[in-house]
Design a protein around this motif. Structure first.
Motif, PDB file in Angstrom:
ATOM      1  N   SER A  52      28.074  59.816  21.101  1.00 54.08           N
ATOM      2  CA  SER A  52      28.493  60.648  19.961  1.00 54.08           C
ATOM      3  C   SER A  52      27.436  60.607  18.862  1.00 54.08           C
ATOM      4  O   SER A  52      27.131  61.635  18.240  1.00 54.08           O
ATOM      5  N   THR A  53      26.864  59.441  18.647  1.00 48.66           N
ATOM      6  CA  THR A  53      25.807  59.304  17.633  1.00 48.66           C
ATOM      7  C   THR A  53      24.648  60.239  17.951  1.00 48.66           C
ATOM      8  O   THR A  53      24.131  60.932  17.067  1.00 48.66           O
ATOM      9  N   LEU A  54      24.255  60.290  19.222  1.00 46.53           N
ATOM     10  CA  LEU A  54      23.173  61.192  19.634  1.00 46.53           C
ATOM     11  C   LEU A  54      23.567  62.647  19.419  1.00 46.53           C
ATOM     12  O   LEU A  54      22.806  63.440  18.850  1.00 46.53           O
ATOM     13  N   THR A  86      19.938  54.930  12.847  1.00 50.28           N
ATOM     14  CA  THR A  86      20.379  53.580  12.489  1.00 50.28           C
ATOM     15  C   THR A  86      21.756  53.625  11.853  1.00 50.28           C
ATOM     16  O   THR A  86      22.154  54.613  11.242  1.00 50.28           O
ATOM     17  N   GLY A  87      22.492  52.545  12.030  1.00 49.17           N
ATOM     18  CA  GLY A  87      23.823  52.420  11.433  1.00 49.17           C
ATOM     19  C   GLY A  87      23.796  51.411  10.292  1.00 49.17           C
ATOM     20  O   GLY A  87      22.724  51.049   9.795  1.00 49.17           O
ATOM     21  N   ALA A  88      24.988  50.967   9.932  1.00 49.10           N
ATOM     22  CA  ALA A  88      25.105  50.007   8.829  1.00 49.10           C
ATOM     23  C   ALA A  88      24.242  48.782   9.116  1.00 49.10           C
ATOM     24  O   ALA A  88      24.154  48.328  10.251  1.00 49.10           O
ATOM     25  N   GLY A 138      27.735  57.926  29.728  1.00 46.60           N
ATOM     26  CA  GLY A 138      27.368  56.537  29.489  1.00 46.60           C
ATOM     27  C   GLY A 138      28.595  55.777  29.053  1.00 46.60           C
ATOM     28  O   GLY A 138      29.618  56.372  28.729  1.00 46.60           O
ATOM     29  N   PRO A 139      28.487  54.445  29.033  1.00 48.04           N
ATOM     30  CA  PRO A 139      29.638  53.614  28.681  1.00 48.04           C
ATOM     31  C   PRO A 139      30.105  53.867  27.252  1.00 48.04           C
ATOM     32  O   PRO A 139      29.348  54.379  26.423  1.00 48.04           O
ATOM     33  N   SER A 140      31.330  53.496  26.977  1.00 46.25           N
ATOM     34  CA  SER A 140      31.880  53.598  25.641  1.00 46.25           C
ATOM     35  C   SER A 140      31.053  52.752  24.671  1.00 46.25           C
ATOM     36  O   SER A 140      30.653  51.642  25.010  1.00 46.25           O
ATOM     37  N   GLY A 141      30.760  53.311  23.510  1.00 49.88           N
ATOM     38  CA  GLY A 141      29.988  52.581  22.506  1.00 49.88           C
ATOM     39  C   GLY A 141      28.487  52.618  22.729  1.00 49.88           C
ATOM     40  O   GLY A 141      27.726  52.001  21.985  1.00 49.88           O
ATOM     41  N   ALA A 142      28.026  53.376  23.736  1.00 47.12           N
ATOM     42  CA  ALA A 142      26.597  53.390  24.072  1.00 47.12           C
ATOM     43  C   ALA A 142      25.764  54.204  23.082  1.00 47.12           C
ATOM     44  O   ALA A 142      24.548  54.046  23.009  1.00 47.12           O
ATOM     45  N   GLY A 143      26.421  55.111  22.348  1.00 48.13           N
ATOM     46  CA  GLY A 143      25.687  55.925  21.379  1.00 48.13           C
ATOM     47  C   GLY A 143      25.707  57.418  21.682  1.00 48.13           C
ATOM     48  O   GLY A 143      24.940  58.187  21.090  1.00 48.13           O
TER      49      GLY A 143
HETATM   50  P1  ADP Z   1      29.953  56.503  22.244  1.00 46.98           P
HETATM   51  O1  ADP Z   1      30.177  57.881  21.745  1.00 46.98           O
HETATM   52  O2  ADP Z   1      28.924  56.407  23.321  1.00 46.98           O
HETATM   53  O3  ADP Z   1      31.226  55.820  22.656  1.00 46.98           O
HETATM   54  P2  ADP Z   1      29.151  56.008  19.513  1.00 46.98           P
HETATM   55  O4  ADP Z   1      27.964  56.866  19.363  1.00 46.98           O
HETATM   56  O5  ADP Z   1      30.418  56.461  18.898  1.00 46.98           O
HETATM   57  O6  ADP Z   1      29.348  55.626  21.045  1.00 46.98           O
HETATM   58  O7  ADP Z   1      28.811  54.577  18.891  1.00 46.98           O
HETATM   59  C1  ADP Z   1      27.656  53.853  19.244  1.00 46.98           C
HETATM   60  C2  ADP Z   1      27.603  52.541  18.456  1.00 46.98           C
HETATM   61  O8  ADP Z   1      27.399  52.830  17.105  1.00 46.98           O
HETATM   62  C3  ADP Z   1      28.890  51.753  18.511  1.00 46.98           C
HETATM   63  O9  ADP Z   1      28.532  50.389  18.543  1.00 46.98           O
HETATM   64  C4  ADP Z   1      29.585  52.121  17.216  1.00 46.98           C
HETATM   65  O10 ADP Z   1      30.441  51.088  16.794  1.00 46.98           O
HETATM   66  C5  ADP Z   1      28.427  52.295  16.307  1.00 46.98           C
HETATM   67  N1  ADP Z   1      28.592  53.244  15.212  1.00 46.98           N
HETATM   68  C6  ADP Z   1      29.005  54.524  15.296  1.00 46.98           C
HETATM   69  N2  ADP Z   1      28.970  55.133  14.096  1.00 46.98           N
HETATM   70  C7  ADP Z   1      28.505  54.196  13.229  1.00 46.98           C
HETATM   71  C8  ADP Z   1      28.222  54.190  11.822  1.00 46.98           C
HETATM   72  N3  ADP Z   1      28.415  55.258  11.048  1.00 46.98           N
HETATM   73  N4  ADP Z   1      27.753  53.051  11.265  1.00 46.98           N
HETATM   74  C9  ADP Z   1      27.560  51.935  12.038  1.00 46.98           C
HETATM   75  N5  ADP Z   1      27.802  51.894  13.342  1.00 46.98           N
HETATM   76  C10 ADP Z   1      28.268  52.998  13.944  1.00 46.98           C
END
Ligand code: ADP
Ligand code: MG
Length: 227
Positions: free
Chosen positions: A46-48, A14-16, A39-44
């Motif tokens: 890097s988060t994964l 989860t994010g903010a 996957g598309p930009s912003g899909a998650g």
């Molecule tokens: P990708 O790498 O696929 O482009 P990211 O994993 O960077 O996507 O981001 C996925 C979503 O999470 C985006 O909407 C981004 O704005 C959001 N996001 C990334 N890091 C954070 C964070 N620390 N807190 C809140 N939202 C985040």
């Protein structure tokens, strides 16, 4: 070290504001397997990837590398696991400009990593040489993008990690440099039996992976390259 098996289940990050950025019911990766994540930009993506590195404190569920569940570990144990088992290649390299190529590549030697400083320094030097960075005593502030990426890869490999995680490792490289980098990364992972997980849009890279995972709107599914 050779790769570790990965078992992810019921993962959520989860994010903010409690928004769910990534959700994965299950993901299994065999030791030594190579996985492309796209996957598309912003899909998650890097988060994964950062969750798999234990760098997402809001991750819930199970992220088990071998016997270690990163979610269940405390912060310092997670950091130790990362130091000893994971090599990370960040999208923007994150090098120290004032350090030499060798100094950047052997950075783990300064943190008491598994295996000891001398062997980290010598492996860092060997990988730099293999990647064609001859001038290892020059500070990286004068290095090109491709050279920086190579130093970042040498740093990720210097500690002989079981797992290599790379976030868009070819994004800032020209085609020829990217192709050489892909060959090197895949060869180093294959010969070392390492697990390689690479986020990428680069078809040349994705074609070299054993398997693809697609991330769309925070959800994972098995992917395939179009013909
Ligand atoms: P990708 O790498 O696929 O482009 P990211 O994993 O960077 O996507 O981001 C996925 C979503 O999470 C985006 O909407 C981004 O704005 C959001 N996001 C990334 N890091 C954070 C964070 N620390 N807190 C809140 N939202 C985040
Ligand atoms: Mg990203």
């Amino acid at each position: 070290m050779r790769g570790l098996p990965l078992e992810v289940s019921n993962l959520s990050v989860t994010g903010a504001g409690g928004r769910v950025l990534v959700r994965a019911e299950s993901l299994t990766i065999a030791p030594g397997e190579s996985i492309g994540i796209r996957g598309p930009s912003g899909a998650g993506k890097s988060t994964l990837l950062y969750a798999l590195a234990g760098l997402q404190p809001t991750a819930r569920g199970v992220i088990r590398w071998g016997a270690a569940d990163l979610v269940a570990l405390g912060e310092s144990e997670r950091a130790r696991f990362r130091r000893d088992h994971i090599g990370l290649v960040f999208q923007d390299f994150l090098l120290f400009e004032e350090l030499t190529a060798q100094g950047n590549a052997a950075l783990a030697a300064a943190f008491g990593a598994r295996g000891g400083a001398a062997s980290i320094r010598s492996r860092a030097g060997a990988v730099l040489e293999r990647l064609g960075i001859g001038d290892t005593a020059r500070t990286v502030d004068s290095f090109s993008g491709g050279e920086r990426q190579r130093v970042a890869i040498a740093r990720a490999l210097a500690n002989d990690p079981a797992i290599i995680l790379a976030d868009e490792p070819t994004a800032s490289l020209d085609r020829d440099t990217a192709d050489r980098m892909i060959d090197d990364l895949v060869d180093l992972a294959r010969t070392g039996g390492k697990t390689l997980i690479a986020v990428s849009h680069d078809r040349t890279l994705l074609e070299r992976m054993d398997r693809l995972v697609e991330v769309i709107d925070g959800r994972l599914r098995e992917g395939a390259l179009d013909a």
